[in-house]
Motif scaffolding. Structure first.
Motif, PDB file in Angstrom:
ATOM      1  N   ALA A 128       0.807  -1.218  -0.009  1.00 62.52           N
ATOM      2  CA  ALA A 128       0.068  -0.020   0.041  1.00 62.52           C
ATOM      3  C   ALA A 128       0.897   0.965   0.165  1.00 62.52           C
ATOM      4  CB  ALA A 128      -1.004  -0.095   1.250  1.00 62.52           C
ATOM      5  N   MET A 129       1.599   1.182   1.011  1.00 64.63           N
ATOM      6  CA  MET A 129       2.871   2.347   0.769  1.00 64.63           C
ATOM      7  C   MET A 129       3.709   2.639  -0.313  1.00 64.63           C
ATOM      8  SD  MET A 129       4.020   4.687   2.914  1.00 64.63           S
ATOM      9  CE  MET A 129       5.304   5.582   3.186  1.00 64.63           C
ATOM     10  N   THR A 130       3.755   1.579  -1.187  1.00 64.02           N
ATOM     11  CA  THR A 130       4.490   1.526  -2.479  1.00 64.02           C
ATOM     12  C   THR A 130       3.575   2.293  -3.402  1.00 64.02           C
ATOM     13  OG1 THR A 130       5.710  -0.118  -1.834  1.00 64.02           O
ATOM     14  CG2 THR A 130       5.974   0.521  -4.172  1.00 64.02           C
ATOM     15  N   LEU A 131       2.341   1.633  -3.503  1.00 64.50           N
ATOM     16  CA  LEU A 131       1.196   2.017  -4.242  1.00 64.50           C
ATOM     17  C   LEU A 131       0.900   3.551  -4.364  1.00 64.50           C
ATOM     18  CD1 LEU A 131      -1.282   1.803  -6.495  1.00 64.50           C
ATOM     19  CD2 LEU A 131      -2.348   0.971  -4.734  1.00 64.50           C
ATOM     20  N   LEU A 132       0.756   4.009  -2.915  1.00 63.21           N
ATOM     21  CA  LEU A 132       0.265   5.177  -2.572  1.00 63.21           C
ATOM     22  C   LEU A 132       1.315   6.567  -3.171  1.00 63.21           C
ATOM     23  CD1 LEU A 132      -0.866   4.799   0.916  1.00 63.21           C
ATOM     24  CD2 LEU A 132      -2.494   5.510  -1.245  1.00 63.21           C
ATOM     25  N   ILE A 133       2.672   6.195  -3.385  1.00 65.81           N
ATOM     26  CA  ILE A 133       3.541   7.266  -3.710  1.00 65.81           C
ATOM     27  C   ILE A 133       3.980   7.072  -5.265  1.00 65.81           C
ATOM     28  CG2 ILE A 133       4.284   7.594  -1.098  1.00 65.81           C
ATOM     29  CD1 ILE A 133       6.769   5.608  -1.934  1.00 65.81           C
ATOM     30  N   SER A 134       3.490   6.115  -5.821  1.00 62.56           N
ATOM     31  CA  SER A 134       4.224   5.675  -7.325  1.00 62.56           C
ATOM     32  C   SER A 134       3.030   6.412  -8.326  1.00 62.56           C
ATOM     33  CB  SER A 134       3.896   4.187  -7.295  1.00 62.56           C
ATOM     34  OG  SER A 134       4.813   3.604  -6.494  1.00 62.56           O
ATOM     35  N   ASP A 135       3.961   6.931  -9.283  1.00 65.46           N
ATOM     36  CA  ASP A 135       3.471   7.328 -10.536  1.00 65.46           C
ATOM     37  C   ASP A 135       3.366   6.114 -11.727  1.00 65.46           C
ATOM     38  OD1 ASP A 135       3.466  10.284 -10.219  1.00 65.46           O
ATOM     39  OD2 ASP A 135       5.483   9.811  -9.558  1.00 65.46           O
ATOM     40  N   VAL A 136       4.156   5.463 -11.551  1.00 64.93           N
ATOM     41  CA  VAL A 136       4.366   3.902 -12.306  1.00 64.93           C
ATOM     42  C   VAL A 136       4.489   2.834 -11.191  1.00 64.93           C
ATOM     43  CG1 VAL A 136       5.398   2.789 -14.075  1.00 64.93           C
ATOM     44  CG2 VAL A 136       5.250   5.057 -14.390  1.00 64.93           C
ATOM     45  N   PHE A 137       3.578   1.950 -11.338  1.00 64.58           N
ATOM     46  CA  PHE A 137       3.493   0.896 -10.239  1.00 64.58           C
ATOM     47  C   PHE A 137       3.589  -0.297 -11.116  1.00 64.58           C
ATOM     48  CE2 PHE A 137       0.895  -1.977  -7.455  1.00 64.58           C
ATOM     49  CZ  PHE A 137       1.483  -1.960  -6.477  1.00 64.58           C
ATOM     50  N   ILE A 138       4.542  -1.093 -10.873  1.00 66.22           N
ATOM     51  CA  ILE A 138       5.065  -2.456 -11.551  1.00 66.22           C
ATOM     52  C   ILE A 138       4.660  -3.455 -10.454  1.00 66.22           C
ATOM     53  CG2 ILE A 138       6.569  -3.897 -12.918  1.00 66.22           C
ATOM     54  CD1 ILE A 138       8.321  -1.201 -13.569  1.00 66.22           C
ATOM     55  N   TYR A 139       3.652  -4.519 -10.937  1.00 67.40           N
ATOM     56  CA  TYR A 139       3.482  -5.407 -10.114  1.00 67.40           C
ATOM     57  C   TYR A 139       4.176  -6.771 -10.949  1.00 67.40           C
ATOM     58  CZ  TYR A 139       0.458  -9.340  -8.187  1.00 67.40           C
ATOM     59  OH  TYR A 139      -0.095 -10.337  -7.377  1.00 67.40           O
ATOM     60  N   GLN A 140       4.999  -7.466 -10.394  1.00 67.79           N
ATOM     61  CA  GLN A 140       5.736  -8.340 -10.962  1.00 67.79           C
ATOM     62  C   GLN A 140       5.414 -10.023 -10.408  1.00 67.79           C
ATOM     63  OE1 GLN A 140      10.075  -8.529 -11.857  1.00 67.79           O
ATOM     64  NE2 GLN A 140      10.083  -9.851 -10.156  1.00 67.79           N
ATOM     65  N   THR A 141       5.242 -10.899 -11.440  1.00 74.37           N
ATOM     66  CA  THR A 141       4.655 -12.214 -11.070  1.00 74.37           C
ATOM     67  C   THR A 141       5.658 -13.096 -12.159  1.00 74.37           C
ATOM     68  OG1 THR A 141       2.906 -12.465 -12.583  1.00 74.37           O
ATOM     69  CG2 THR A 141       2.505 -11.722 -10.301  1.00 74.37           C
ATOM     70  N   ARG A 142       5.705 -14.384 -11.792  1.00 71.96           N
ATOM     71  CA  ARG A 142       6.557 -15.192 -12.715  1.00 71.96           C
ATOM     72  C   ARG A 142       5.848 -16.385 -13.371  1.00 71.96           C
ATOM     73  NH1 ARG A 142      11.988 -16.967  -9.584  1.00 71.96           N
ATOM     74  NH2 ARG A 142      12.513 -17.825 -11.926  1.00 71.96           N
ATOM     75  N   GLY A 143       5.972 -16.588 -14.548  1.00 76.02           N
ATOM     76  CA  GLY A 143       5.657 -17.759 -15.173  1.00 76.02           C
ATOM     77  C   GLY A 143       4.157 -17.619 -16.097  1.00 76.02           C
ATOM     78  N   MET A 144       3.073 -17.282 -15.201  1.00 81.11           N
ATOM     79  CA  MET A 144       1.900 -17.264 -15.818  1.00 81.11           C
ATOM     80  C   MET A 144       1.143 -16.304 -14.534  1.00 81.11           C
ATOM     81  SD  MET A 144       0.360 -21.207 -14.767  1.00 81.11           S
ATOM     82  CE  MET A 144      -1.090 -20.859 -15.226  1.00 81.11           C
ATOM     83  N   ILE A 145      -0.259 -15.899 -15.116  1.00 81.63           N
ATOM     84  CA  ILE A 145      -1.259 -15.389 -14.105  1.00 81.63           C
ATOM     85  C   ILE A 145      -2.135 -16.431 -13.516  1.00 81.63           C
ATOM     86  CG2 ILE A 145      -3.280 -13.744 -14.196  1.00 81.63           C
ATOM     87  CD1 ILE A 145      -1.990 -12.448 -16.758  1.00 81.63           C
TER      88      ILE A 145
END
Length: 488
Positions: A128-145
């Motif tokens: 939440a802290m990261t999202l609140l202050i970000s202009d570009v928010f990268i959500y990383q996962t591996r392999g597949m959704i």
């Protein structure tokens, strides 16, 4: 390794290595600020854009952020080779925008969301802290959704929905980055593939929450046998397929930063972070207990701008006070005109603050007027009953009014003393009448100029000598007039 990074901080300008700005406390249940890093952030001028990445540990987040900083894998955010995570808390690294040197880009690398022996609320608070202050928010996962990744994102979006509140201003961009992807896409574009894996409610929330929504795939940068050597690799040694996809990702991120920049400086960003830390980890009303209590970033920026505008407006009015005092003693009309001009200059500073909404500008204007003047309603008995009137009782204006009133009384007293001295040396007959008439007209003109400040001066009677002395007396008083409302 962390201590070596901190010692590598270049306090004379942009840092040459990352530094941890937020770290977990001893209980690993909340984040605390690094005072030195926060102090440095407050010295950074100009526009700052924030690009952040979150995801599970050991997923290569630090590698991506190192590449975004300058395609250098041998220095920067730590890249570990063991099963233990290399990043804890929140780390930042500053660089200039590659195509616009006036924009500074703050890269944020975060602790893994699935770190063991950590309360789950800590992970969500960190995201939440990261999202609140970000202009570009990268959500990383591996392999597949997969389902776990979707559920994790859904919770993050619930947090974001609370803090964004449907306000279109200040929205960030969202990028779902899928690492080590090798499966064939069936929906065409990566974004379509991503949206197809979300239910309608989640997909609508994602597009409502973020200004832009995209998905990108990255294949493995090197063969499996060389993953432990990533921090020794040069960019040119990475696989061609990886570099082709990475170039597209890099271009997209920096284009978003350039054309979707929220106007904020280092001090603004530091204030936002400090406010959110208090809001998230407050023992009674923090995020862990009530997410909805966290205000939106735009609200905090507007509050900061409002405080800045109000301080500037009050300072402008106070600087005008000396110019007003130089005219004392002055009439009510002149006093009113100078006060109005000072207020107009002060209000112009509020209107010039671009980050304030019309409603907040009006709120600041009312606070300015309350600082300048305090009014109180009073009931005054008259022969026709009680009459309500508004009386100036405090504020900067009251102090100026009282100072002008004292100056007016002093001027009249000085003029009166000159009059008495002049008449005491007068004669009689026509010469006396002429001298006393001139003096009294001067005194009355001075009083007339101060109407509304101390009242109206009226000549009542000039007496003949009442004793056997060569002195005449001018008898005058302040004659009450019907009350007239004076608006200031």
């Amino acid at each position: 390794r962390y201590q070596r990074r901190v010692r590598g901080w270049d306090w004379s300008g942009m840092e040459v290595r990352p530094v941890r700005i937020l770290k977990p406390d001893d209980t690993r249940t909340k984040l605390v600020a690094n005072p030195d890093a926060m102090a440095y952030l407050k010295t950074i001028e100009g526009s700052i854009a924030v690009v952040s990445i979150i995801g599970c540990q050991r997923g290569g987040k630090s590698t991506i952020m190192n590449l975004l900083h300058g395609r250098d894998l041998k220095s920067g955010f730590g890249i570990g080779h063991s099963m233990d995570a290399c990043t804890d808390g929140l780390w930042m690294w500053l660089r200039q925008h590659p195509r616009n040197p006036e924009i500074k880009v703050l890269l944020l690398d975060t602790e893994g969301l699935d770190a063991p022996h950590v309360e789950q609320s800590y992970n969500w608070a960190l995201s939440a802290m990261t999202l609140l202050i970000s202009d570009v928010f990268i959500y990383q996962t591996r392999g597949m959704i997969d389902k776990a990744a979707v559920e994790r994102l859904d919770l993050i979006m619930q947090i974001g929905s609370q803090v964004r509140g449907g306000n279109p201003q200040g929205k960030s961009s969202f990028l779902w980055l899928i690492r080590d992807q090798h499966l064939e896409m069936t929906k065409g574009l990566p974004k379509d593939e991503m949206l197809s894996k979300l239910d309608n409610t989640a997909a609508a929330s994602l597009q409502r929450l973020f200004e832009r929504v995209e998905c990108a795939f990255l294949p493995r940068p090197v063969p499996d046998s060389e993953l432990g050597l990533m921090d020794q690799k040069e960019y040119d040694e990475l696989s061609p397929d990886f570099k082709d996809e990475y170039v597209l990702l890099e271009r997209m991120v920096f284009e978003w930063v350039q054309y979707q920049l929220v106007a904020r400086t280092g001090p603004d960003l530091a204030a936002i972070m400090e406010h959110y830390m208090d809001a998230i980890w407050d023992s009674e009303h923090g995020l862990v207990k009530e997410i909805s209590a966290i205000p939106a970033q735009s609200d905090i920026l507007e509050k900061i701008a409002a405080e800045r505008a109000l301080q500037a407006a009050v300072a402008i009015y106070r600087n005008s006070e000396q110019q007003i005092k130089e005219t004392f003693p002055t009439s009510c009309e002149q006093f009113h005109r100078l006060h109005k001009q000072a207020c107009q200059r002060a209000e112009a500073a509020i209107q010039a603050e671009a980050m304030l909404s019309p409603r907040e500008k009006e709120h600041c204007r009312q606070e300015l007027l309350a600082e300048v003047a305090v009014w109180e309603d009073k009931w005054i008995p008259t022969e026709h009953g009680l009459v309500r009137t508004t009386v100036l009782t405090g504020g900067r204006l009251a102090e100026l009014w009282q100072a002008n009133e004292r100056a007016c009384h002093a001027a009249l007293r000085d003029k009166y003393e000159l009059l008495v001295v002049g008449l005491s040396h007068g004669g009689s007959g026509a010469e006396f009448d002429q001298k006393s008439g001139v003096a009294l007209r001067e005194l009355e003109e001075l009083g007339e100029g101060m109407v509304g400040t101390i009242g109206r001066l009226s000549l009542i009677h000039i007496s003949e000598p009442t004793r056997l002395l060569s002195i005449s007396y001018a008898v005058f008083c302040l004659k009450k007039k019907k009350k007239q409302t004076q608006s200031l």
